[in-house]
Design a protein around this motif. Structure first.
Motif, PDB file in Angstrom:
ATOM      1  N   GLY A 106      23.818   0.514  77.103  1.00 13.90           N
ATOM      2  CA  GLY A 106      24.737   0.197  76.021  1.00 13.90           C
ATOM      3  C   GLY A 106      24.124   0.148  74.640  1.00 13.90           C
ATOM      4  N   LEU A 107      22.799   0.297  74.526  1.00 13.81           N
ATOM      5  CA  LEU A 107      22.141   0.268  73.222  1.00 13.81           C
ATOM      6  C   LEU A 107      21.447   1.600  72.969  1.00 13.81           C
ATOM      7  CD1 LEU A 107      20.615  -3.337  73.188  1.00 13.81           C
ATOM      8  CD2 LEU A 107      22.770  -2.548  72.185  1.00 13.81           C
ATOM      9  N   ASP A 108      21.457   2.039  71.727  1.00 13.26           N
ATOM     10  CA  ASP A 108      20.964   3.362  71.369  1.00 13.26           C
ATOM     11  C   ASP A 108      19.442   3.403  71.365  1.00 13.26           C
ATOM     12  OD1 ASP A 108      20.771   5.971  70.493  1.00 13.26           O
ATOM     13  OD2 ASP A 108      21.275   5.500  68.393  1.00 13.26           O
ATOM     14  N   ARG A 109      18.874   3.994  72.413  1.00 14.69           N
ATOM     15  CA  ARG A 109      17.443   4.221  72.546  1.00 14.69           C
ATOM     16  C   ARG A 109      16.612   2.945  72.353  1.00 14.69           C
ATOM     17  NH1 ARG A 109      18.149   9.934  69.588  1.00 14.69           N
ATOM     18  NH2 ARG A 109      20.046   8.816  69.000  1.00 14.69           N
ATOM     19  N   VAL A 110      17.105   1.921  72.995  1.00 10.47           N
ATOM     20  CA  VAL A 110      16.362   0.660  73.084  1.00 10.47           C
ATOM     21  C   VAL A 110      15.775   0.575  74.488  1.00 10.47           C
ATOM     22  CG1 VAL A 110      16.496  -1.861  73.016  1.00 10.47           C
ATOM     23  CG2 VAL A 110      17.805  -0.482  71.377  1.00 10.47           C
ATOM     24  N   TYR A 111      14.501   0.213  74.587  1.00  4.65           N
ATOM     25  CA  TYR A 111      13.794   0.229  75.863  1.00  4.65           C
ATOM     26  C   TYR A 111      13.130  -1.120  76.127  1.00  4.65           C
ATOM     27  CZ  TYR A 111      14.493   5.221  75.333  1.00  4.65           C
ATOM     28  OH  TYR A 111      15.070   6.446  75.149  1.00  4.65           O
ATOM     29  N   LYS A 112      12.729  -1.279  77.377  1.00  6.74           N
ATOM     30  CA  LYS A 112      12.072  -2.509  77.817  1.00  6.74           C
ATOM     31  C   LYS A 112      10.924  -2.154  78.725  1.00  6.74           C
ATOM     32  CE  LYS A 112      11.816  -7.002  78.623  1.00  6.74           C
ATOM     33  NZ  LYS A 112      11.569  -8.000  77.567  1.00  6.74           N
ATOM     34  N   GLN A 113       9.768  -2.796  78.514  1.00  2.60           N
ATOM     35  CA  GLN A 113       8.653  -2.682  79.446  1.00  2.60           C
ATOM     36  C   GLN A 113       8.770  -3.794  80.461  1.00  2.60           C
ATOM     37  OE1 GLN A 113       4.481  -1.657  78.197  1.00  2.60           O
ATOM     38  NE2 GLN A 113       4.092  -3.768  78.800  1.00  2.60           N
ATOM     39  N   VAL A 114       8.865  -3.438  81.731  1.00  5.56           N
ATOM     40  CA  VAL A 114       9.179  -4.412  82.774  1.00  5.56           C
ATOM     41  C   VAL A 114       8.046  -5.409  82.981  1.00  5.56           C
ATOM     42  CG1 VAL A 114       9.687  -4.683  85.227  1.00  5.56           C
ATOM     43  CG2 VAL A 114      10.775  -2.852  83.917  1.00  5.56           C
ATOM     44  N   GLN A 115       6.806  -4.976  82.885  1.00  6.09           N
ATOM     45  CA  GLN A 115       5.678  -5.867  83.157  1.00  6.09           C
ATOM     46  C   GLN A 115       5.661  -7.027  82.155  1.00  6.09           C
ATOM     47  OE1 GLN A 115       5.528  -2.581  83.343  1.00  6.09           O
ATOM     48  NE2 GLN A 115       5.049  -2.391  85.519  1.00  6.09           N
ATOM     49  N   ASN A 116       5.575  -8.242  82.688  1.00 10.06           N
ATOM     50  CA  ASN A 116       5.524  -9.452  81.850  1.00 10.06           C
ATOM     51  C   ASN A 116       6.670  -9.512  80.861  1.00 10.06           C
ATOM     52  OD1 ASN A 116       2.991 -10.230  83.041  1.00 10.06           O
ATOM     53  ND2 ASN A 116       2.007  -8.711  81.724  1.00 10.06           N
ATOM     54  N   VAL A 118       9.886 -10.256  78.557  1.00  8.20           N
ATOM     55  CA  VAL A 118      10.561 -11.377  77.935  1.00  8.20           C
ATOM     56  C   VAL A 118      12.038 -11.035  77.925  1.00  8.20           C
ATOM     57  CG1 VAL A 118      10.808 -12.786  75.862  1.00  8.20           C
ATOM     58  CG2 VAL A 118       8.551 -11.911  76.506  1.00  8.20           C
ATOM     59  N   ALA A 119      12.809 -11.735  78.733  1.00  6.68           N
ATOM     60  CA  ALA A 119      14.223 -11.399  78.878  1.00  6.68           C
ATOM     61  C   ALA A 119      14.921 -11.479  77.526  1.00  6.68           C
ATOM     62  CB  ALA A 119      14.889 -12.353  79.867  1.00  6.68           C
ATOM     63  N   GLY A 120      15.690 -10.442  77.239  1.00  9.92           N
ATOM     64  CA  GLY A 120      16.470 -10.446  76.018  1.00  9.92           C
ATOM     65  C   GLY A 120      15.830  -9.744  74.847  1.00  9.92           C
ATOM     66  N   VAL A 121      14.643  -9.173  75.046  1.00  8.05           N
ATOM     67  CA  VAL A 121      13.949  -8.496  73.946  1.00  8.05           C
ATOM     68  C   VAL A 121      13.598  -7.077  74.363  1.00  8.05           C
ATOM     69  CG1 VAL A 121      11.970  -8.537  72.391  1.00  8.05           C
ATOM     70  CG2 VAL A 121      12.996 -10.681  73.157  1.00  8.05           C
ATOM     71  N   GLY A 122      14.078  -6.107  73.606  1.00  6.10           N
ATOM     72  CA  GLY A 122      13.737  -4.708  73.810  1.00  6.10           C
ATOM     73  C   GLY A 122      13.039  -4.163  72.574  1.00  6.10           C
ATOM     74  N   PHE A 123      12.672  -2.876  72.615  1.00  6.36           N
ATOM     75  CA  PHE A 123      12.019  -2.267  71.456  1.00  6.36           C
ATOM     76  C   PHE A 123      12.590  -0.870  71.220  1.00  6.36           C
ATOM     77  CE2 PHE A 123       9.465  -1.003  75.107  1.00  6.36           C
ATOM     78  CZ  PHE A 123       9.181   0.335  74.865  1.00  6.36           C
ATOM     79  N   ARG A 124      12.431  -0.410  69.997  1.00  8.84           N
ATOM     80  CA  ARG A 124      12.931   0.922  69.636  1.00  8.84           C
ATOM     81  C   ARG A 124      11.994   1.520  68.590  1.00  8.84           C
ATOM     82  NH1 ARG A 124      18.884   0.756  68.297  1.00  8.84           N
ATOM     83  NH2 ARG A 124      18.157  -0.782  66.792  1.00  8.84           N
ATOM     84  N   PHE A 125      11.658   2.805  68.783  1.00  3.07           N
ATOM     85  CA  PHE A 125      10.901   3.555  67.783  1.00  3.07           C
ATOM     86  C   PHE A 125      11.868   4.358  66.916  1.00  3.07           C
ATOM     87  CE2 PHE A 125       7.424   2.798  70.742  1.00  3.07           C
ATOM     88  CZ  PHE A 125       6.309   2.690  69.909  1.00  3.07           C
TER      89      PHE A 125
END
Length: 365
Positions: A106-116, A118-125
């Motif tokens: 549902g978010l435009d090119r927002v990703y999450k690294q599963v290891q360790n 932090v729920a609720g925080v993604g990143f985008r370049f």
């Protein structure tokens, strides 16, 4: 009798969230360790950017950029003409340690690294124009940020853009994480001499989940009590001790727009006498003892006014309850109040218009 005016002093607190993810697994790959390229620019490779003590506002919309989390990037790479043989791409490769990168639904090119995580925080370049970039399988790696073709014999490469942290949906927990992709051309050159020299590490920590917030819908309002006679307060026979008497009860409501997740407390202060601990409000410059205006809570108990405070357990503070997702209404009622006694005829409620005022403070505990 003139209006009773109310105003609000409402502190702002913070909360954050998580989401559902669609997996895109990253697999380990390899780059040929070389010294054929060197990088300059910002942040200087090998880079380690630390974003410490971030708070995610509770009212930040899903997909919003977390305050103070954006990192600008500008790299200028110089290579030997023999280093790049062509056929591959310049990229940031998510490879070491082995990681899984997931796309946030549902978010435009927002990703999450599963290891360790932090729920609720993604990143985008984003690129230099601000356009969001995709993380894709590339040149044998399951997760990479593609910067374009690496041409045989290429001696220079430039890239500018940014990375930002984004609020996703769901629950959040305080914690920290580090992203550590490496810049290079798969199987040909590192972006800055060696694998270790080509890391771009971004560490971040969420200091705490933000608290729920409420905003007052009717922050300032006037409550007009009806015109009454002194006899309505039982003051026609002042030679009899009858005790307290009230009249002119007028209901009013303080309404808030809230988000669930906290316990809400309230405290009211006499604006004209902010140090008062009476159960009555008085006009400016006039304290009449047992004659004034009282405010009654929904359960029929009287509000006991107190000096303004949001500290837990403050005098005069009472529990409203758990905050809902939506409108919270607090019903109150204002009354004329008199204490009738035969020996104090001067204690009668005065004739004429009178104005009193209170402020109220909410706190989350």
């Amino acid at each position: 009798m003139k209006a009773i005016k109310y105003s609000v002093a409402l502190p702002l607190f913070l909360l954050a969230l998580g989401t559902l993810f669609t997996p895109v697994r990253a697999a380990a790959g390899s780059l040929r360790a070389t010294t054929d390229c060197s990088a300059s620019g910002s942040p200087a490779l090998p880079a380690k950017v630390q974003l410490a003590g971030l708070d995610v506002p509770r009212d930040l919309p899903v997909g919003g950029v977390i305050p103070n989390s954006k990192v600008s990037i500008s790299w200028d790479v110089s290579c030997k003409s023999t280093g790049i043989t062509g056929g591959k791409h310049w990229a940031l490769f998510f490879q070491s340690p082995a990681v899984s990168i997931v796309a946030v639904d549902g978010l435009d090119r927002v990703y999450k690294q599963v290891q360790n995580e932090v729920a609720g925080v993604g990143f985008r370049f984003r690129d230099a124009s601000g356009s969001p970039l995709s993380i894709v399988p590339l040149d044998g790696y399951a997760a990479a940020l593609d910067f374009g073709a690496a041409v045989a014999g290429q001696t220079s490469f430039k890239w500018s853009g940014s990375i930002e942290l984004v609020k996703t949906a769901g629950a959040i927990s305080a914690g920290s994480q580090e992203l550590q992709p490496q810049l290079g051309v798969a199987g040909q050159v590192w972006g800055n001499g060696t694998g270790d020299g080509s890391y771009f590490k971004v560490g971040y920590s969420i200091r705490k989940p933000a608290l729920t917030t409420c905003s007052v819908i009717n922050a300032t309002q006037a409550v007009t009590l009806p015109t009454i006679s002194q006899s309505a307060l039982g003051m026609s026979s002042m030679n009899v001790d009858d005790g307290p008497s009230t009249a002119g009860g007028t209901p009013f409501t303080i309404s808030l727009q809230c988000q669930k997740g906290a316990r809400l407390y309230m405290l009211m202060t006499d604006a004209n006498f902010p140090g008062s601990e009476s159960s009555l409000l008085f006009p400016k410059g006039k304290q009449w003892g047992q004659v004034g205006v009282k405010i009654e809570r929904e359960d029929g108990s009287d509000v006991r006014f107190a000096p303004d405070s949001s500290a837990a357990g403050a005098k005069g503070q009472w529990l409203i309850g758990d905050t809902p997702d939506g409108v919270l209404s607090i019903p109150l009622r204002a009354w004329y109040h008199n204490y009738k006694c035969g020996s104090c005829a001067s204690n009668a409620f005065p004739v004429g218009a009178v104005s009193v005022q209170a402020t109220y403070t909410f706190s989350y505990q």
